[in-house]
Design an enzyme around this catalytic site. Structure first.
Site, PDB file in Angstrom:
ATOM      1  N   ASP A  28       0.270  -1.570   0.446  1.00  0.00           N
ATOM      2  CA  ASP A  28      -0.019  -0.390   0.409  1.00  0.00           C
ATOM      3  C   ASP A  28       1.225   0.923   0.190  1.00  0.00           C
ATOM      4  OD1 ASP A  28       1.597  -0.260   2.617  1.00  0.00           O
ATOM      5  OD2 ASP A  28      -0.579  -0.072   3.304  1.00  0.00           O
TER       6      ASP A  28
ATOM      7  N   GLU B 207      -0.595  -8.981  -1.230  1.00  0.00           N
ATOM      8  CA  GLU B 207      -1.454  -8.668  -0.332  1.00  0.00           C
ATOM      9  C   GLU B 207      -2.409  -7.492  -0.672  1.00  0.00           C
ATOM     10  OE1 GLU B 207       0.817  -5.499   2.433  1.00  0.00           O
ATOM     11  OE2 GLU B 207       0.881  -7.193   3.997  1.00  0.00           O
TER      12      GLU B 207
ATOM     13  N   GLU C   5      -2.085   5.172   2.886  1.00  0.00           N
ATOM     14  CA  GLU C   5      -2.352   3.844   2.337  1.00  0.00           C
ATOM     15  C   GLU C   5      -3.216   3.532   2.461  1.00  0.00           C
ATOM     16  OE1 GLU C   5      -0.284   5.492   5.098  1.00  0.00           O
ATOM     17  OE2 GLU C   5       1.764   5.144   4.711  1.00  0.00           O
TER      18      GLU C   5
ATOM     19  N   HIS D  19       7.105   4.782  12.365  1.00  0.00           N
ATOM     20  CA  HIS D  19       7.097   6.152  11.168  1.00  0.00           C
ATOM     21  C   HIS D  19       6.112   6.828  10.841  1.00  0.00           C
ATOM     22  CE1 HIS D  19       5.484   3.203   8.200  1.00  0.00           C
ATOM     23  NE2 HIS D  19       6.304   2.217   8.835  1.00  0.00           N
TER      24      HIS D  19
ATOM     25  N   ARG E  18       2.766   8.054   9.733  1.00  0.00           N
ATOM     26  CA  ARG E  18       3.013   9.670   8.584  1.00  0.00           C
ATOM     27  C   ARG E  18       1.613  10.677   9.760  1.00  0.00           C
ATOM     28  NH1 ARG E  18       5.039  10.308   3.185  1.00  0.00           N
ATOM     29  NH2 ARG E  18       5.355  11.357   2.986  1.00  0.00           N
TER      30      ARG E  18
ATOM     31  N   HIS F 299      13.869   4.619  12.240  1.00  0.00           N
ATOM     32  CA  HIS F 299      13.760   5.140  10.408  1.00  0.00           C
ATOM     33  C   HIS F 299      14.176   6.292   9.864  1.00  0.00           C
ATOM     34  CE1 HIS F 299      10.562   5.390   7.056  1.00  0.00           C
ATOM     35  NE2 HIS F 299      10.761   4.547   7.068  1.00  0.00           N
TER      36      HIS F 299
HETATM   37  C1  UD1 Z   1       6.822   4.388   3.505  1.00  0.00           C
HETATM   38  C2  UD1 Z   1       5.822   4.496   2.601  1.00  0.00           C
HETATM   39  C3  UD1 Z   1       4.751   4.123   3.491  1.00  0.00           C
HETATM   40  C4  UD1 Z   1       5.546   2.165   4.374  1.00  0.00           C
HETATM   41  C5  UD1 Z   1       7.462   3.362   4.659  1.00  0.00           C
HETATM   42  C6  UD1 Z   1       8.272   2.315   5.335  1.00  0.00           C
HETATM   43  C7  UD1 Z   1       4.472   6.149   0.991  1.00  0.00           C
HETATM   44  C8  UD1 Z   1       3.362   7.402   1.045  1.00  0.00           C
HETATM   45  N1  UD1 Z   1       4.726   5.840   2.362  1.00  0.00           N
HETATM   46  O1  UD1 Z   1       6.971   5.789   4.104  1.00  0.00           O
HETATM   47  O2  UD1 Z   1       3.976   3.563   3.685  1.00  0.00           O
HETATM   48  O3  UD1 Z   1       5.194   2.204   5.709  1.00  0.00           O
HETATM   49  O4  UD1 Z   1       7.414   3.739   4.074  1.00  0.00           O
HETATM   50  O5  UD1 Z   1       9.084   2.721   6.050  1.00  0.00           O
HETATM   51  O6  UD1 Z   1       4.632   5.109   0.405  1.00  0.00           O
HETATM   52  N2  UD1 Z   1      14.529   8.169   3.777  1.00  0.00           N
HETATM   53  C9  UD1 Z   1      15.863   8.234   3.512  1.00  0.00           C
HETATM   54  N3  UD1 Z   1      16.278   6.335   3.720  1.00  0.00           N
HETATM   55  C10 UD1 Z   1      15.481   5.599   3.590  1.00  0.00           C
HETATM   56  C11 UD1 Z   1      14.150   5.390   3.683  1.00  0.00           C
HETATM   57  C12 UD1 Z   1      13.932   7.164   3.866  1.00  0.00           C
HETATM   58  O7  UD1 Z   1      16.666   8.493   3.803  1.00  0.00           O
HETATM   59  O8  UD1 Z   1      16.334   4.699   2.521  1.00  0.00           O
HETATM   60  C13 UD1 Z   1      14.045   9.204   4.113  1.00  0.00           C
HETATM   61  C14 UD1 Z   1      14.183  10.802   3.454  1.00  0.00           C
HETATM   62  O9  UD1 Z   1      14.432  10.888   3.633  1.00  0.00           O
HETATM   63  C15 UD1 Z   1      13.040  10.806   2.883  1.00  0.00           C
HETATM   64  C16 UD1 Z   1      12.075  10.230   3.302  1.00  0.00           C
HETATM   65  O10 UD1 Z   1      13.176   8.740   4.717  1.00  0.00           O
HETATM   66  O11 UD1 Z   1      12.339  11.738   1.961  1.00  0.00           O
HETATM   67  C17 UD1 Z   1      10.429  10.112   3.776  1.00  0.00           C
HETATM   68  O12 UD1 Z   1      10.080   7.959   2.746  1.00  0.00           O
HETATM   69  P1  UD1 Z   1       9.121   7.818   2.430  1.00  0.00           P
HETATM   70  O13 UD1 Z   1       9.294   6.735   1.645  1.00  0.00           O
HETATM   71  O14 UD1 Z   1       8.628   8.961   1.130  1.00  0.00           O
HETATM   72  O15 UD1 Z   1       8.261   7.804   3.837  1.00  0.00           O
HETATM   73  P2  UD1 Z   1       8.133   6.863   5.052  1.00  0.00           P
HETATM   74  O16 UD1 Z   1       7.949   7.436   5.501  1.00  0.00           O
HETATM   75  O17 UD1 Z   1       9.701   5.798   4.512  1.00  0.00           O
HETATM   76  N1  UDP Z   2      12.004  -4.242  10.323  1.00  0.00           N
HETATM   77  C1  UDP Z   2      13.935  -3.846   9.746  1.00  0.00           C
HETATM   78  N2  UDP Z   2      14.741  -3.224  10.499  1.00  0.00           N
HETATM   79  C2  UDP Z   2      14.445  -2.436  11.268  1.00  0.00           C
HETATM   80  C3  UDP Z   2      12.936  -2.387  11.456  1.00  0.00           C
HETATM   81  C4  UDP Z   2      12.005  -2.721  11.134  1.00  0.00           C
HETATM   82  O1  UDP Z   2      13.762  -5.347   8.780  1.00  0.00           O
HETATM   83  O2  UDP Z   2      15.236  -1.304  12.493  1.00  0.00           O
HETATM   84  C5  UDP Z   2      11.198  -4.434   9.312  1.00  0.00           C
HETATM   85  C6  UDP Z   2      10.197  -5.643  10.003  1.00  0.00           C
HETATM   86  O3  UDP Z   2      10.481  -6.959  10.799  1.00  0.00           O
HETATM   87  C7  UDP Z   2       9.431  -5.471   8.765  1.00  0.00           C
HETATM   88  C8  UDP Z   2       9.372  -4.128   8.004  1.00  0.00           C
HETATM   89  O4  UDP Z   2      10.450  -4.005   8.428  1.00  0.00           O
HETATM   90  O5  UDP Z   2       9.693  -6.592   8.187  1.00  0.00           O
HETATM   91  C9  UDP Z   2       8.266  -2.692   8.342  1.00  0.00           C
HETATM   92  O6  UDP Z   2       9.069  -1.355   8.259  1.00  0.00           O
HETATM   93  P1  UDP Z   2       7.761  -0.628   8.330  1.00  0.00           P
HETATM   94  O7  UDP Z   2       7.885  -0.679   9.510  1.00  0.00           O
HETATM   95  O8  UDP Z   2       9.208   0.945   7.539  1.00  0.00           O
HETATM   96  O9  UDP Z   2       6.913  -0.282   7.534  1.00  0.00           O
HETATM   97  P2  UDP Z   2       5.225  -0.505   7.780  1.00  0.00           P
HETATM   98  O10 UDP Z   2       5.107  -2.477   7.936  1.00  0.00           O
HETATM   99  O11 UDP Z   2       4.693   0.226   8.553  1.00  0.00           O
HETATM  100  O12 UDP Z   2       4.981  -0.322   5.726  1.00  0.00           O
END
Ligand code: UD1
Ligand code: UDP
Length: 378
Positions: free
Chosen positions: A92, A114, A128, A205, A207, A238
């Site tokens: 999602d 999923e 999501e 994490h 939003r 995160h």
């Molecule tokens: C995203 C997904 C969320 C999911 C989450 C898992 C959307 C809108 N959100 O949220 O559904 O639950 O991932 O973790 O698709 N960043 C880094 N390095 C990384 C990852 C993120 O620097 O490897 C930073 C960047 O500044 C980026 C920000 O985090 O712009 C946000 O990342 P983004 O993927 O937009 O949102 P998440 O909160 O990670």
């Molecule tokens: N996870 C990981 N390392 C971490 C935190 C989470 O590998 O430090 C794994 C966790 O086991 C799960 C997935 O990341 O499988 C969840 O990711 P996240 O919480 O970022 O996203 P969501 O599931 O809420 O979309």
């Protein structure tokens, strides 16, 4: 063509990639959008997956529209060059929906892993819930993890013939990785494992929790660390800077709080396994921790994953500071409350969801029979 972009999609797609790569019927060309970077690469590396295409769209503090448009633009070009027969998207995220939209507009069938999770609140989790609903409308094959998620799709008048209950591939990934028993890179975690010290494992994490709510969670964690100096609070943070700015300030100076970088999946699953209590707003952790028998307190008002709540292992507690302190304390202080929640339940899968996924895709191309729906009771 599997298309994914974030950590949780990578974890849940890895078993599907493996199943497709070992099938005689498919040529599997992995594409990552790079919505995440470090957190995505970490997972691909662990599972030995080398993407054929990487759109590398990530930007610091990216916007949803930015993620959407960069993904659609990148895929438009790629589809013209590669002409995949079908794409698979997972979950999602905005990568999921953008991938599905780009494929649909290019006349390529969409397979959604999923499928059918619903919180029934369009704005929570945001975006999501909307991402899932939009994706479902343009999907040719819905792979629902549970019978409840299938029922949600049927309620939206999606054709039953296009829905298969497979279980969730997160359990396939968890079972594969959890048996490896990797060492912790942080020596304090290795000590905790050796001494059996109680661990409160925290991830956040979402939003809709960013800002004031997450600051309150930070204060709650600091109070818990003070109240239980013999226990450890562990927060793999995160990478999102907005998350770090909200939660980290309250935790400074607490010697029994460990803040780590995102942990490699092997280390994280080991940490879940040794944790006493898990406090999270994550979707994936809500599915994994119950199968390890860990009580999970979910910092959200609703969930699209009701199965483990019904089984008693997950409790929705929201983000109120007082409530977080009280609910965690109750599990630490009352053996009876703890026992009532610490049940290993597996409503989300049996470790064979990826094999069912590959079989369902074979059926989509008339290469095999229709599958029986997965039933965790059987
Ligand atoms: C995203 C997904 C969320 C999911 C989450 C898992 C959307 C809108 N959100 O949220 O559904 O639950 O991932 O973790 O698709 N960043 C880094 N390095 C990384 C990852 C993120 O620097 O490897 C930073 C960047 O500044 C980026 C920000 O985090 O712009 C946000 O990342 P983004 O993927 O937009 O949102 P998440 O909160 O990670
Ligand atoms: N996870 C990981 N390392 C971490 C935190 C989470 O590998 O430090 C794994 C966790 O086991 C799960 C997935 O990341 O499988 C969840 O990711 P996240 O919480 O970022 O996203 P969501 O599931 O809420 O979309």
């Amino acid at each position: 063509m599997p298309i994914y972009g974030t950590r949780p999609e990578a974890i849940k797609m890895a078993p599907i990639v493996k199943a497709l790569q070992s099938s005689e019927h498919f040529d599997c060309e992995v594409t990552v959008t790079g919505q995440h970077r470090e957190m995505l690469d970490q997972v691909n590396e662990l599972f030995g997956i080398e993407p054929g295409h990487d759109l590398n769209i990530i930007q610091p503090r990216q916007t949803l529209n930015g993620v959407l448009t960069r993904t659609v633009n990148g895929l438009d070009e790629l589809f013209t060059a590669q002409k995949p027969d079908a794409v698979i998207v997972q979950g999602d995220t905005t990568t999921t929906t953008a991938g599905a939209m780009a494929a649909f507009y290019s006349g390529i069938p969409v397979i959604h892993a999923e499928a059918g999770l619903r919180s029934f609140d369009l704005f929570s989790p945001f975006p999501e819930e909307a991402n899932r609903k939009m994706t479902s409308q343009i999907t040719s094959l819905h792979l629902a993890p549970t019978s409840q998620s299938k029922a949600n799709l049927l309620r939206e008048s999606l054709p039953e013939d296009d829905i298969v209950v497979t279980g969730n591939t997160v359990i396939d990934a968890l079972l594969e990785v959890a048996q490896k028993q990797v060492p912790f890179s942080d020596p304090q975690l290795e000590d905790a494992a050796a001494t059996g010290q109680d661990v409160l494992l925290v991830t956040t994490h979402r939003r809709e929790n960013q800002g004031a709510a997450m600051e309150g969670v930070g204060r709650a964690l600091a109070r818990l660390a003070d109240r239980y100096p013999e226990k450890l609070v562990v927060l793999p943070a995160h990478r999102n800077p907005v998350v770090r700015e909200a939660i980290l300030p309250a935790l400074a100076g607490h010697s029994n709080v460990i803040v780590t970088e995102p942990l490699p999946y092997g280390e994280f699953t080991r940490l879940m396994n040794l944790a006493t209590v898990v406090l999270t707003d994550s979707g994936g952790v809500q599915e994994e921790a119950p199968s390890l028998g860990k009580p999970v307190l979910v910092m959200r008002e609703n969930t699209e994953r009701p199965e483990a709540v019904d089984a008693g292992t997950v409790r929705l507690i929201g983000t109120d500071e007082e409530r977080v302190v009280q609910e965690v304390s109750n599990l630490f202080d009352s053996a009876e409350s703890y026992r009532a929640m610490a049940n290993a339940v597996n409503p989300y899968g049996d470790g064979h969801a990826a094999a069912r996924t590959a079989a369902a895709i074979e059926k989509l191309f008339d290469l095999g029979p229709r599958l029986e729906d997965f039933d965790p009771q059987v």
